[in-house]
Scaffold this active site. Structure first.
Site, mmCIF file in Angstrom:
data_model
loop_
_atom_site.group_PDB
_atom_site.id
_atom_site.type_symbol
_atom_site.label_atom_id
_atom_site.label_comp_id
_atom_site.label_asym_id
_atom_site.label_seq_id
_atom_site.Cartn_x
_atom_site.Cartn_y
_atom_site.Cartn_z
ATOM 1 N N GLN A 254 -7.775 -5.272 9.585
ATOM 2 C CA GLN A 254 -6.714 -4.877 10.512
ATOM 3 C C GLN A 254 -7.152 -3.722 11.407
ATOM 4 O O GLN A 254 -6.317 -2.995 11.934
ATOM 5 C CB GLN A 254 -5.441 -4.505 9.748
ATOM 6 C CG GLN A 254 -4.830 -5.672 8.991
ATOM 7 C CD GLN A 254 -3.487 -5.330 8.392
ATOM 8 O OE1 GLN A 254 -2.478 -5.204 9.080
ATOM 9 N NE2 GLN A 254 -3.454 -5.158 7.080
ATOM 10 N N ASP B 202 -3.724 7.298 4.765
ATOM 11 C CA ASP B 202 -3.225 5.947 5.024
ATOM 12 C C ASP B 202 -3.881 5.404 6.292
ATOM 13 O O ASP B 202 -4.285 6.166 7.170
ATOM 14 C CB ASP B 202 -1.702 6.008 5.199
ATOM 15 C CG ASP B 202 -1.067 4.626 5.210
ATOM 16 O OD1 ASP B 202 -1.734 3.667 4.774
ATOM 17 O OD2 ASP B 202 0.092 4.513 5.645
ATOM 18 N N GLU B 203 -3.976 4.075 6.405
ATOM 19 C CA GLU B 203 -4.564 3.413 7.582
ATOM 20 C C GLU B 203 -5.956 3.971 7.885
ATOM 21 O O GLU B 203 -6.299 4.260 9.044
ATOM 22 C CB GLU B 203 -3.643 3.579 8.806
ATOM 23 C CG GLU B 203 -2.232 3.060 8.608
ATOM 24 C CD GLU B 203 -2.138 1.538 8.552
ATOM 25 O OE1 GLU B 203 -3.200 0.870 8.581
ATOM 26 O OE2 GLU B 203 -1.023 1.010 8.467
ATOM 27 N N ARG C 260 1.941 -11.156 10.307
ATOM 28 C CA ARG C 260 3.288 -10.596 10.536
ATOM 29 C C ARG C 260 4.354 -11.588 10.072
ATOM 30 O O ARG C 260 5.501 -11.201 9.855
ATOM 31 C CB ARG C 260 3.537 -10.310 12.026
ATOM 32 C CG ARG C 260 2.639 -9.292 12.726
ATOM 33 C CD ARG C 260 2.438 -8.031 11.946
ATOM 34 N NE ARG C 260 1.233 -8.108 11.146
ATOM 35 C CZ ARG C 260 0.943 -7.288 10.134
ATOM 36 N NH1 ARG C 260 1.789 -6.356 9.777
ATOM 37 N NH2 ARG C 260 -0.172 -7.409 9.452
ATOM 38 N N LYS D 198 0.814 -1.216 0.000
ATOM 39 C CA LYS D 198 0.000 0.000 0.000
ATOM 40 C C LYS D 198 0.848 1.267 0.000
ATOM 41 O O LYS D 198 0.486 2.252 -0.643
ATOM 42 C CB LYS D 198 -0.949 0.009 1.192
ATOM 43 C CG LYS D 198 -0.290 0.113 2.554
ATOM 44 C CD LYS D 198 -1.313 0.086 3.669
ATOM 45 C CE LYS D 198 -0.665 0.137 5.044
ATOM 46 N NZ LYS D 198 0.035 1.398 5.308
ATOM 47 N N THR D 199 1.994 1.250 0.698
ATOM 48 C CA THR D 199 2.840 2.452 0.732
ATOM 49 C C THR D 199 3.385 2.753 -0.649
ATOM 50 O O THR D 199 3.473 3.912 -1.056
ATOM 51 C CB THR D 199 3.989 2.271 1.745
ATOM 52 O OG1 THR D 199 3.445 1.944 3.020
ATOM 53 C CG2 THR D 199 4.798 3.551 1.865
#
Length: 683
Positions: A255, A224-225, A612, A38-39
């Site tokens: 998330q 973002d987020e 993770r 996503k970044t």
């Protein structure tokens, strides 16, 4: 062509990522699964807007939730665009953006230009003083009030509305305390963390002229987020984008694990309702984990209801089976997990830093620390001491806060007798009584002639000498801050004070280096650089205060040590080898969530933990647990039972056939090749 786009970076995007970058004609939700890049999408989209679509950098704003994420994003876009072309681009946290709006619109908001920012400790101290007659210093009640006030502010509820809605005696008392807190904030020119979103949102709601000005300034917004936004942050987004709705929000409802601090995953529903033309683009290719790990994550999270469905997939190979370690009790669990880690590291010649032990609550770390220490294994617990939490930095920050706002009572109390000036508690008590009687700040009350009647001549002289000297410093700081800061440090002979109060000369030297680091940062912020404009002293001090609030528990230090952290702290990170411990009913899911029938967020927490892991994932649980001297018997977590059982090795280490070893070797080789290809592509 005027704009030069770096197509070399752009062509590395997959089809979904490229669609997300190129869609700019309306509202866009990028539903980005864990590890889906996503970044990279956000960075490329900013470059696309500026280099291809002709947006001026000053009209593009990107917001996220941590300073660390904002810094990394800013650095990556500077590398992509070049620092000169990126100049003027705004990449910040929500709260830094809110602070910028407040600083530019303080007159419209109705506050002084030299307001101060309260951190958690300042807020706690003020609420403790305001509630003494009801709470008698009860920390739990004060923290409960703090949390309640924060929730009110996040929901755009002021003290008047809170009082009107209060029904029980406790709610009425809390609302009354909220009123007292608001009054004290206004009198002292103080804002807290939540005000940085609340005040800009209320201003943009009520003032059309200011709203149009900011909508013209923010012509494209990236968030973002997004799943972590609360009510006030969502309202701020809507007000900034207006009817043109030129924005992209990136998030993952699976998330969303911060409802306890106000995050509302239902903002995804609101987004769909408020912007009917919303374009939803899914990023489902994961670049982090093996196929088996993703299969487990997908099957687990399918048990939650979804607004938008997605399924993660990987090209990194199917990967190794997921191991489950069963133990008799918590100490046995810690021993088995650490022994497994030692054996795996020996077999693979891995770094300690490649391993993470993740748990639901901080209390679970203690036994793992004990066993790791016994085996002389280096470890690191996330949430070490923040740079800004060090005593010497808090001292200097208090001095800087007082320089820009002489009415900041908390800063005044910290510095007035640091170093010692013979201004003790008795003097401060009488000064405080006078200040309260005359509705003055402590600093202003120190100039009141009536004080000569309340204090002995020597004490009055010490106090008067300090406030006169500091008042002159504050005036001079408005014109040329850095010489004043140097004059301040020499004037209080702070270095000698550190040598007097530190346990050793080496400790004093280290503390003085921290002070020099802070003044060096301050100097560079006042001067500006290729990307950021020069700041005023007020802006720099507030940025420091905000950075402290946002960066607690963050660390950039790379250490070859096993990482111990909560599932909440692990979000956004990745590790080759992950141990997800305490997988028992009552721990994960937590008993409070079971009692409140709030299993969905607990399942999202487990999902975050699973995703993770890059290569190897191991679960563990114990069948007994000691609590308050009593032994309770535990069942394996329901989340373990929801996973695909064919992919789990319960109690680990079953004897493998030659075919299984061959298949495992092929899978590991495929994964290594895929990771090497990925690393080569990113060079």
């Amino acid at each position: 062509m005027k704009f030069r786009f770096n197509w070399l970076i752009f062509v590395r995007l997959n089809i979904s990522q490229q669609q997300a970058v190129e869609y700019i004609s309306g509202p866009c939700l990028v539903l980005a699964g864990a590890g889906s890049g996503k970044t990279r999408v956000i960075i490329n989209k900013i470059a696309y807007l500026i280099q291809v679509k002709g947006y001026q950098p000053k009209h593009v704003v990107a917001v996220t939730f941590t300073n660390k994420a904002a810094r990394e994003m800013k650095e990556r876009i500077a590398q992509t665009l070049g620092r000169k072309e990126a100049r003027g681009l705004k990449i910040s946290t929500f709260h830094t953006l809110g602070l910028d709006i407040i600083r530019k619109e303080y007159k419209q908001i109705g506050i002084k230009s030299n307001f101060s920012l309260f951190d958690d400790n300042d807020q706690f101290s003020l609420l403790k003083a305001l509630t003494e007659q009801w709470f008698d210093g009860d920390k739990d009640l004060i923290n409960q009030l703090r949390h309640t006030i924060s929730n009110w502010k996040n929901d755009l509820v002021d003290a008047t509305i809170a009082m009107a809605r209060a029904q029980t005696k406790k709610e009425q008392l809390f609302a009354h305390c909220y009123q007292l807190y608001e009054q004290q904030q206004k009198a002292c020119g103080i804002l807290d963390f939540d005000d940085l979103i609340l005040l800009p949102t209320l201003l943009l709601q009520s003032n059309e002229q200011v709203r149009e000005k900011w909508q013209n300034r923010v012509r494209y917004l990236l968030v973002d987020e997004y799943q972590d936004t609360n009510t006030s942050q969502y309202e701020l987004i809507k007000l900034l984008v207006g009817y043109k709705a030129k924005f992209t929000v990136v998030g993952d409802d699976d998330q969303s694990i911060y409802s306890w601090r106000g995050a509302r995953p239902q903002n995804l529903v609101l987004l769909n309702q408020d912007f009917p033309s919303l374009n939803v683009i899914k990023l489902e290719q994961n670049y982090r984990s093996s196929g088996r790990i993703l299969k487990a994550a997908n099957i687990l999270i399918e048990n939650n209801p979804h607004i938008f469905t997605k399924t993660l997939h990987s090209e990194l190979g199917y990967g190794e089976p997921l191991n489950v370690i069963s133990a008799n009790n918590e100490e046995d669990e810690a021993e088995k997990v650490v022994n497994d880690l030692i054996g795996h590291r020996f077999a693979t010649n891995s770094r300690y830093g490649d391993y993470a032990i993740l748990y639901r609550g901080n209390h679970q770390s203690r036994l793992f620390e004990k066993i790791l220490m016994q085996n002389r294994i280096p470890y690191k617990i996330s949430g070490g001491t923040s740079f800004f939490s060090r005593i010497e930095i808090k001292d200097l920050m208090a001095y800087l806060r007082l320089l820009i706002n002489l009415d900041d009572d908390n800063a005044f109390i910290r510095v007035v007798n640091t170093p010692k000036r013979e201004i003790g508690p008795a003097t401060l008590q009488k000064l405080g009584q006078l200040a309260e009687q005359k509705s003055l700040s402590l600093f202003k009350a120190a100039f009141d002639v009536q004080l000569t009647e309340l204090l002995p001549p020597k004490r009055f002289e010490s106090l008067h000498q300090f406030v006169n000297w500091f008042s002159q410093l504050s005036d001079n700081a408005q014109h040329d801050p850095m010489p004043v800061v140097d004059q301040l440090l020499h004037g209080i002979d702070y270095q000698s004070w550190l040598y007097e109060t530190s346990p050793s000369p080496a400790a004093a030297q280290m503390r003085m280096k921290n002070v020099e680091q802070l003044t060096s940062w301050l100097d560079s912020m006042l001067k500006g650089d290729d990307i950021d404009e020069p700041m005023t002293l007020e802006q720099a001090v507030m940025r420091f205060t905000l950075r402290d609030m946002l960066e607690r528990n963050e660390s950039d230090e790379e250490e070859d040590a096993v990482q111990l952290m909560t599932l909440h702290a692990s979000k956004g990170l990745e590790f080759p080898y992950v141990y997800l411990v305490g997988m028992a009913e009552g721990l994960l899911p937590h008993q409070a969530s079971i009692d409140e029938d709030n299993i969905e967020e607990e399942r999202r927490l487990a999902y975050v933990g699973i995703t993770r892991a890059q290569q190897v994932l191991t679960f563990s649980y114990s069948t007994e647990r000691k609590q308050y001297g009593d032994v309770s018997y535990l069942e394996p977590s329901r989340f373990l039972l929801e996973l695909p059982q064919d992919d789990l090795n319960w109690n680990s280490k079953k004897q493998q056939t030659s075919e299984q070893r061959l298949e495992q070797g092929k899978s590991r080789l495929a994964m290594i090749k895929a990771q090497l290809a990925k690393a080569k592509a990113e060079l």
